[in-house]
Design a protein around this motif. Structure first.
Motif, PDB file in Angstrom:
ATOM      1  N   MET A  66       5.717  14.451   9.077  1.00 29.69           N
ATOM      2  CA  MET A  66       4.600  13.599   8.662  1.00 29.69           C
ATOM      3  C   MET A  66       3.955  14.141   7.381  1.00 29.69           C
ATOM      4  O   MET A  66       3.712  13.401   6.428  1.00 29.69           O
ATOM      5  CB  MET A  66       3.580  13.603   9.807  1.00 29.69           C
ATOM      6  CG  MET A  66       2.368  12.775   9.574  1.00 29.69           C
ATOM      7  SD  MET A  66       2.766  11.064   9.942  1.00 29.69           S
ATOM      8  CE  MET A  66       1.127  10.369   9.830  1.00 29.69           C
ATOM      9  N   LEU A  67       3.666  15.433   7.370  1.00 30.27           N
ATOM     10  CA  LEU A  67       2.930  15.995   6.235  1.00 30.27           C
ATOM     11  C   LEU A  67       3.768  16.013   4.961  1.00 30.27           C
ATOM     12  O   LEU A  67       3.228  15.875   3.861  1.00 30.27           O
ATOM     13  CB  LEU A  67       2.429  17.403   6.562  1.00 30.27           C
ATOM     14  CG  LEU A  67       1.317  17.463   7.603  1.00 30.27           C
ATOM     15  CD1 LEU A  67       1.000  18.905   7.954  1.00 30.27           C
ATOM     16  CD2 LEU A  67       0.064  16.757   7.091  1.00 30.27           C
ATOM     17  N   THR A 112       3.332  12.354   3.801  1.00 25.27           N
ATOM     18  CA  THR A 112       1.999  12.003   3.298  1.00 25.27           C
ATOM     19  C   THR A 112       1.622  12.848   2.077  1.00 25.27           C
ATOM     20  O   THR A 112       0.806  12.431   1.263  1.00 25.27           O
ATOM     21  CB  THR A 112       0.912  12.121   4.383  1.00 25.27           C
ATOM     22  OG1 THR A 112       0.959  13.423   4.967  1.00 25.27           O
ATOM     23  CG2 THR A 112       1.096  11.069   5.455  1.00 25.27           C
ATOM     24  N   ALA A 113       2.224  14.026   1.937  1.00 31.31           N
ATOM     25  CA  ALA A 113       1.963  14.828   0.735  1.00 31.31           C
ATOM     26  C   ALA A 113       2.561  14.144  -0.492  1.00 31.31           C
ATOM     27  O   ALA A 113       2.143  14.399  -1.617  1.00 31.31           O
ATOM     28  CB  ALA A 113       2.541  16.232   0.880  1.00 31.31           C
ATOM     29  N   ARG A 114       3.534  13.278  -0.281  1.00 35.08           N
ATOM     30  CA  ARG A 114       4.122  12.515  -1.395  1.00 35.08           C
ATOM     31  C   ARG A 114       3.388  11.184  -1.576  1.00 35.08           C
ATOM     32  O   ARG A 114       3.176  10.740  -2.693  1.00 35.08           O
ATOM     33  CB  ARG A 114       5.608  12.292  -1.147  1.00 35.08           C
ATOM     34  CG  ARG A 114       6.383  13.573  -1.430  1.00 35.08           C
ATOM     35  CD  ARG A 114       7.796  13.567  -0.922  1.00 35.08           C
ATOM     36  NE  ARG A 114       8.459  14.800  -1.339  1.00 35.08           N
ATOM     37  CZ  ARG A 114       8.211  15.999  -0.822  1.00 35.08           C
ATOM     38  NH1 ARG A 114       7.341  16.129   0.161  1.00 35.08           N
ATOM     39  NH2 ARG A 114       8.824  17.071  -1.271  1.00 35.08           N
ATOM     40  N   ALA A 115       3.012  10.571  -0.455  1.00 36.94           N
ATOM     41  CA  ALA A 115       2.239   9.315  -0.474  1.00 36.94           C
ATOM     42  C   ALA A 115       2.662   8.376  -1.597  1.00 36.94           C
ATOM     43  O   ALA A 115       1.872   8.017  -2.466  1.00 36.94           O
ATOM     44  CB  ALA A 115       0.731   9.612  -0.547  1.00 36.94           C
ATOM     45  N   ALA A 116       3.931   7.991  -1.569  1.00 31.13           N
ATOM     46  CA  ALA A 116       4.445   7.070  -2.586  1.00 31.13           C
ATOM     47  C   ALA A 116       3.627   5.784  -2.596  1.00 31.13           C
ATOM     48  O   ALA A 116       3.288   5.246  -1.546  1.00 31.13           O
ATOM     49  CB  ALA A 116       5.908   6.750  -2.289  1.00 31.13           C
ATOM     50  N   ALA A 117       3.311   5.299  -3.784  1.00 28.23           N
ATOM     51  CA  ALA A 117       2.524   4.072  -3.907  1.00 28.23           C
ATOM     52  C   ALA A 117       3.417   2.846  -3.699  1.00 28.23           C
ATOM     53  O   ALA A 117       4.642   2.935  -3.829  1.00 28.23           O
ATOM     54  CB  ALA A 117       1.888   4.012  -5.288  1.00 28.23           C
ATOM     55  N   HIS A 158       0.785  -1.228   0.000  1.00 32.34           N
ATOM     56  CA  HIS A 158       0.000   0.000   0.000  1.00 32.34           C
ATOM     57  C   HIS A 158       0.820   1.283   0.000  1.00 32.34           C
ATOM     58  O   HIS A 158       0.265   2.377  -0.034  1.00 32.34           O
ATOM     59  CB  HIS A 158      -0.971  -0.018   1.173  1.00 32.34           C
ATOM     60  CG  HIS A 158      -1.936  -1.154   1.092  1.00 32.34           C
ATOM     61  ND1 HIS A 158      -2.812  -1.303   0.045  1.00 32.34           N
ATOM     62  CD2 HIS A 158      -2.136  -2.238   1.885  1.00 32.34           C
ATOM     63  CE1 HIS A 158      -3.525  -2.415   0.212  1.00 32.34           C
ATOM     64  NE2 HIS A 158      -3.128  -2.996   1.317  1.00 32.34           N
ATOM     65  N   LEU A 195       3.620   4.405   0.932  1.00 29.76           N
ATOM     66  CA  LEU A 195       3.950   5.292   2.057  1.00 29.76           C
ATOM     67  C   LEU A 195       2.711   6.121   2.429  1.00 29.76           C
ATOM     68  O   LEU A 195       2.653   7.311   2.211  1.00 29.76           O
ATOM     69  CB  LEU A 195       5.125   6.187   1.662  1.00 29.76           C
ATOM     70  CG  LEU A 195       6.049   6.701   2.777  1.00 29.76           C
ATOM     71  CD1 LEU A 195       6.528   5.588   3.690  1.00 29.76           C
ATOM     72  CD2 LEU A 195       7.237   7.424   2.172  1.00 29.76           C
ATOM     73  N   HIS A 196       1.718   5.421   2.994  1.00 30.09           N
ATOM     74  CA  HIS A 196       0.488   6.103   3.416  1.00 30.09           C
ATOM     75  C   HIS A 196       0.641   6.536   4.864  1.00 30.09           C
ATOM     76  O   HIS A 196       1.774   6.664   5.357  1.00 30.09           O
ATOM     77  CB  HIS A 196      -0.728   5.223   3.148  1.00 30.09           C
ATOM     78  CG  HIS A 196      -0.635   3.854   3.733  1.00 30.09           C
ATOM     79  ND1 HIS A 196      -1.194   3.522   4.932  1.00 30.09           N
ATOM     80  CD2 HIS A 196       0.025   2.749   3.303  1.00 30.09           C
ATOM     81  CE1 HIS A 196      -0.921   2.247   5.196  1.00 30.09           C
ATOM     82  NE2 HIS A 196      -0.183   1.757   4.234  1.00 30.09           N
ATOM     83  N   VAL A 197      -0.454   6.789   5.562  1.00 31.11           N
ATOM     84  CA  VAL A 197      -0.355   7.469   6.865  1.00 31.11           C
ATOM     85  C   VAL A 197       0.456   6.678   7.899  1.00 31.11           C
ATOM     86  O   VAL A 197       1.374   7.216   8.514  1.00 31.11           O
ATOM     87  CB  VAL A 197      -1.756   7.797   7.439  1.00 31.11           C
ATOM     88  CG1 VAL A 197      -1.635   8.432   8.810  1.00 31.11           C
ATOM     89  CG2 VAL A 197      -2.500   8.740   6.497  1.00 31.11           C
ATOM     90  N   ARG A 198       0.123   5.414   8.078  1.00 30.32           N
ATOM     91  CA  ARG A 198       0.784   4.681   9.159  1.00 30.32           C
ATOM     92  C   ARG A 198       2.291   4.473   8.901  1.00 30.32           C
ATOM     93  O   ARG A 198       3.109   4.768   9.776  1.00 30.32           O
ATOM     94  CB  ARG A 198       0.076   3.340   9.419  1.00 30.32           C
ATOM     95  CG  ARG A 198       0.452   2.690  10.745  1.00 30.32           C
ATOM     96  CD  ARG A 198      -0.432   1.498  11.033  1.00 30.32           C
ATOM     97  NE  ARG A 198      -0.353   0.504   9.968  1.00 30.32           N
ATOM     98  CZ  ARG A 198       0.566  -0.460   9.904  1.00 30.32           C
ATOM     99  NH1 ARG A 198       1.467  -0.581  10.842  1.00 30.32           N
ATOM    100  NH2 ARG A 198       0.574  -1.301   8.898  1.00 30.32           N
TER     101      ARG A 198
END
Lengths: 93, 155
Positions: free
Chosen positions: A52-53, A56-61, A16, A18-21
């Motif tokens: 953190m932000l 999450t602003a990048r939120a790598a898949a 999943h 690099l999402h929140v957790r």
């Protein structure tokens, strides 16, 4: 591209990404070190690996290529710890 | 991303009454149920999933914003609701601050990429001083819709 310090490229192994957790786990480990930590995704702009932000602003898949760069007295140790976390798949899947 | 099209105005709860995480998630799901977005059974399951996820680690990502989320295959498309609390919600956020704006996201497994796009969008707003201030100042559903549209136009 900034290239001070030590850096390594690696592939996100968890499904999943690099999402929140995982971002929270990454920031927690990064903040154990004095070194500055930077993260970029697929050669994009670097973000602060202790924010953190920024992560999450990048939120790598999942499967994405990321680059971690550490600068400072304990940069080697920080990089090793963070790469180990990423390679562990953040304990998921 | 066309976030303003993703969030229906009727799914924006601008006057959350709850002061803690569990209560506001229930309020937002109650609205989604009233609006016919999901059955009561689905809402119960989604609530359990959201709370289980929060127990793994808060989704209060900082600067007044939380993004509670859950995977749920009972819906066809990504569903996003927005909640706003004037006084702020105790959310155990990563920066220790209260949460004023909640983005609740329900994601079918096949739509994981859409969820990541929403996470990027919400994080970018949270991080940006100007947009964050706009969001924190929003008081009505209409305010939120206009802010989301403005951000898209200036993107």
């Amino acid at each position: 591209m900034n290239d001070g310090g030590v850096s390594r490229e690696l592939i996100l192994r968890n499904r999943h990404g690099l999402h929140v957790r995982p971002s929270g786990q990454f920031v927690t480990v990064a903040n154990r070190f004095r070194a500055e930590v930077y993260v970029s995704v697929e050669d994009g702009e670097e973000g602060n690996g202790k924010s953190m932000l920024d992560l999450t602003a990048r939120a790598a898949a999942g499967g994405a290529r990321i680059r971690i760069r550490a600068v400072g007295p304990d940069a080697e140790e920080a990089l090793a710890a963070l790469c180990e976390l990423v390679d562990s798949g953040f304990g998921e899947d | 991303m066309h976030f303003s099209k993703l969030v229906k105005k009727k799914n924006i709860v601008a006057d959350l009454q709850g002061t803690e995480r569990e209560g506001v998630l229930r309020e937002m799901l109650a609205r989604l149920r009233e609006n016919g977005e999901m059955s009561e059974k689905d809402a119960d399951q989604i609530f359990s999933g959201l709370m289980a996820r929060e127990r793994l680690g808060t989704t209060g990502i900082g600067r007044g914003i939380a993004i509670p989320h859950v995977r749920f295959d009972g819906l066809k498309d990504l569903l996003v609701a927005v909640g706003r609390s004037g006084p702020g919600v105790d959310y155990a956020a990563v920066d220790g601050g209260k949460v004023k704006v909640v983005f609740l996201v329900v994601t079918p497994a096949a739509k994981q990429d859409d969820y990541l796009a929403v996470l990027r969008y919400v994080s970018s707003i949270a991080r940006d001083d100007y947009n964050n201030k706009l969001l924190m100042g929003a008081q009505t559903a209409k305010d939120f819709v206009e802010i989301f549209q403005d951000i898209e136009e200036n993107d």
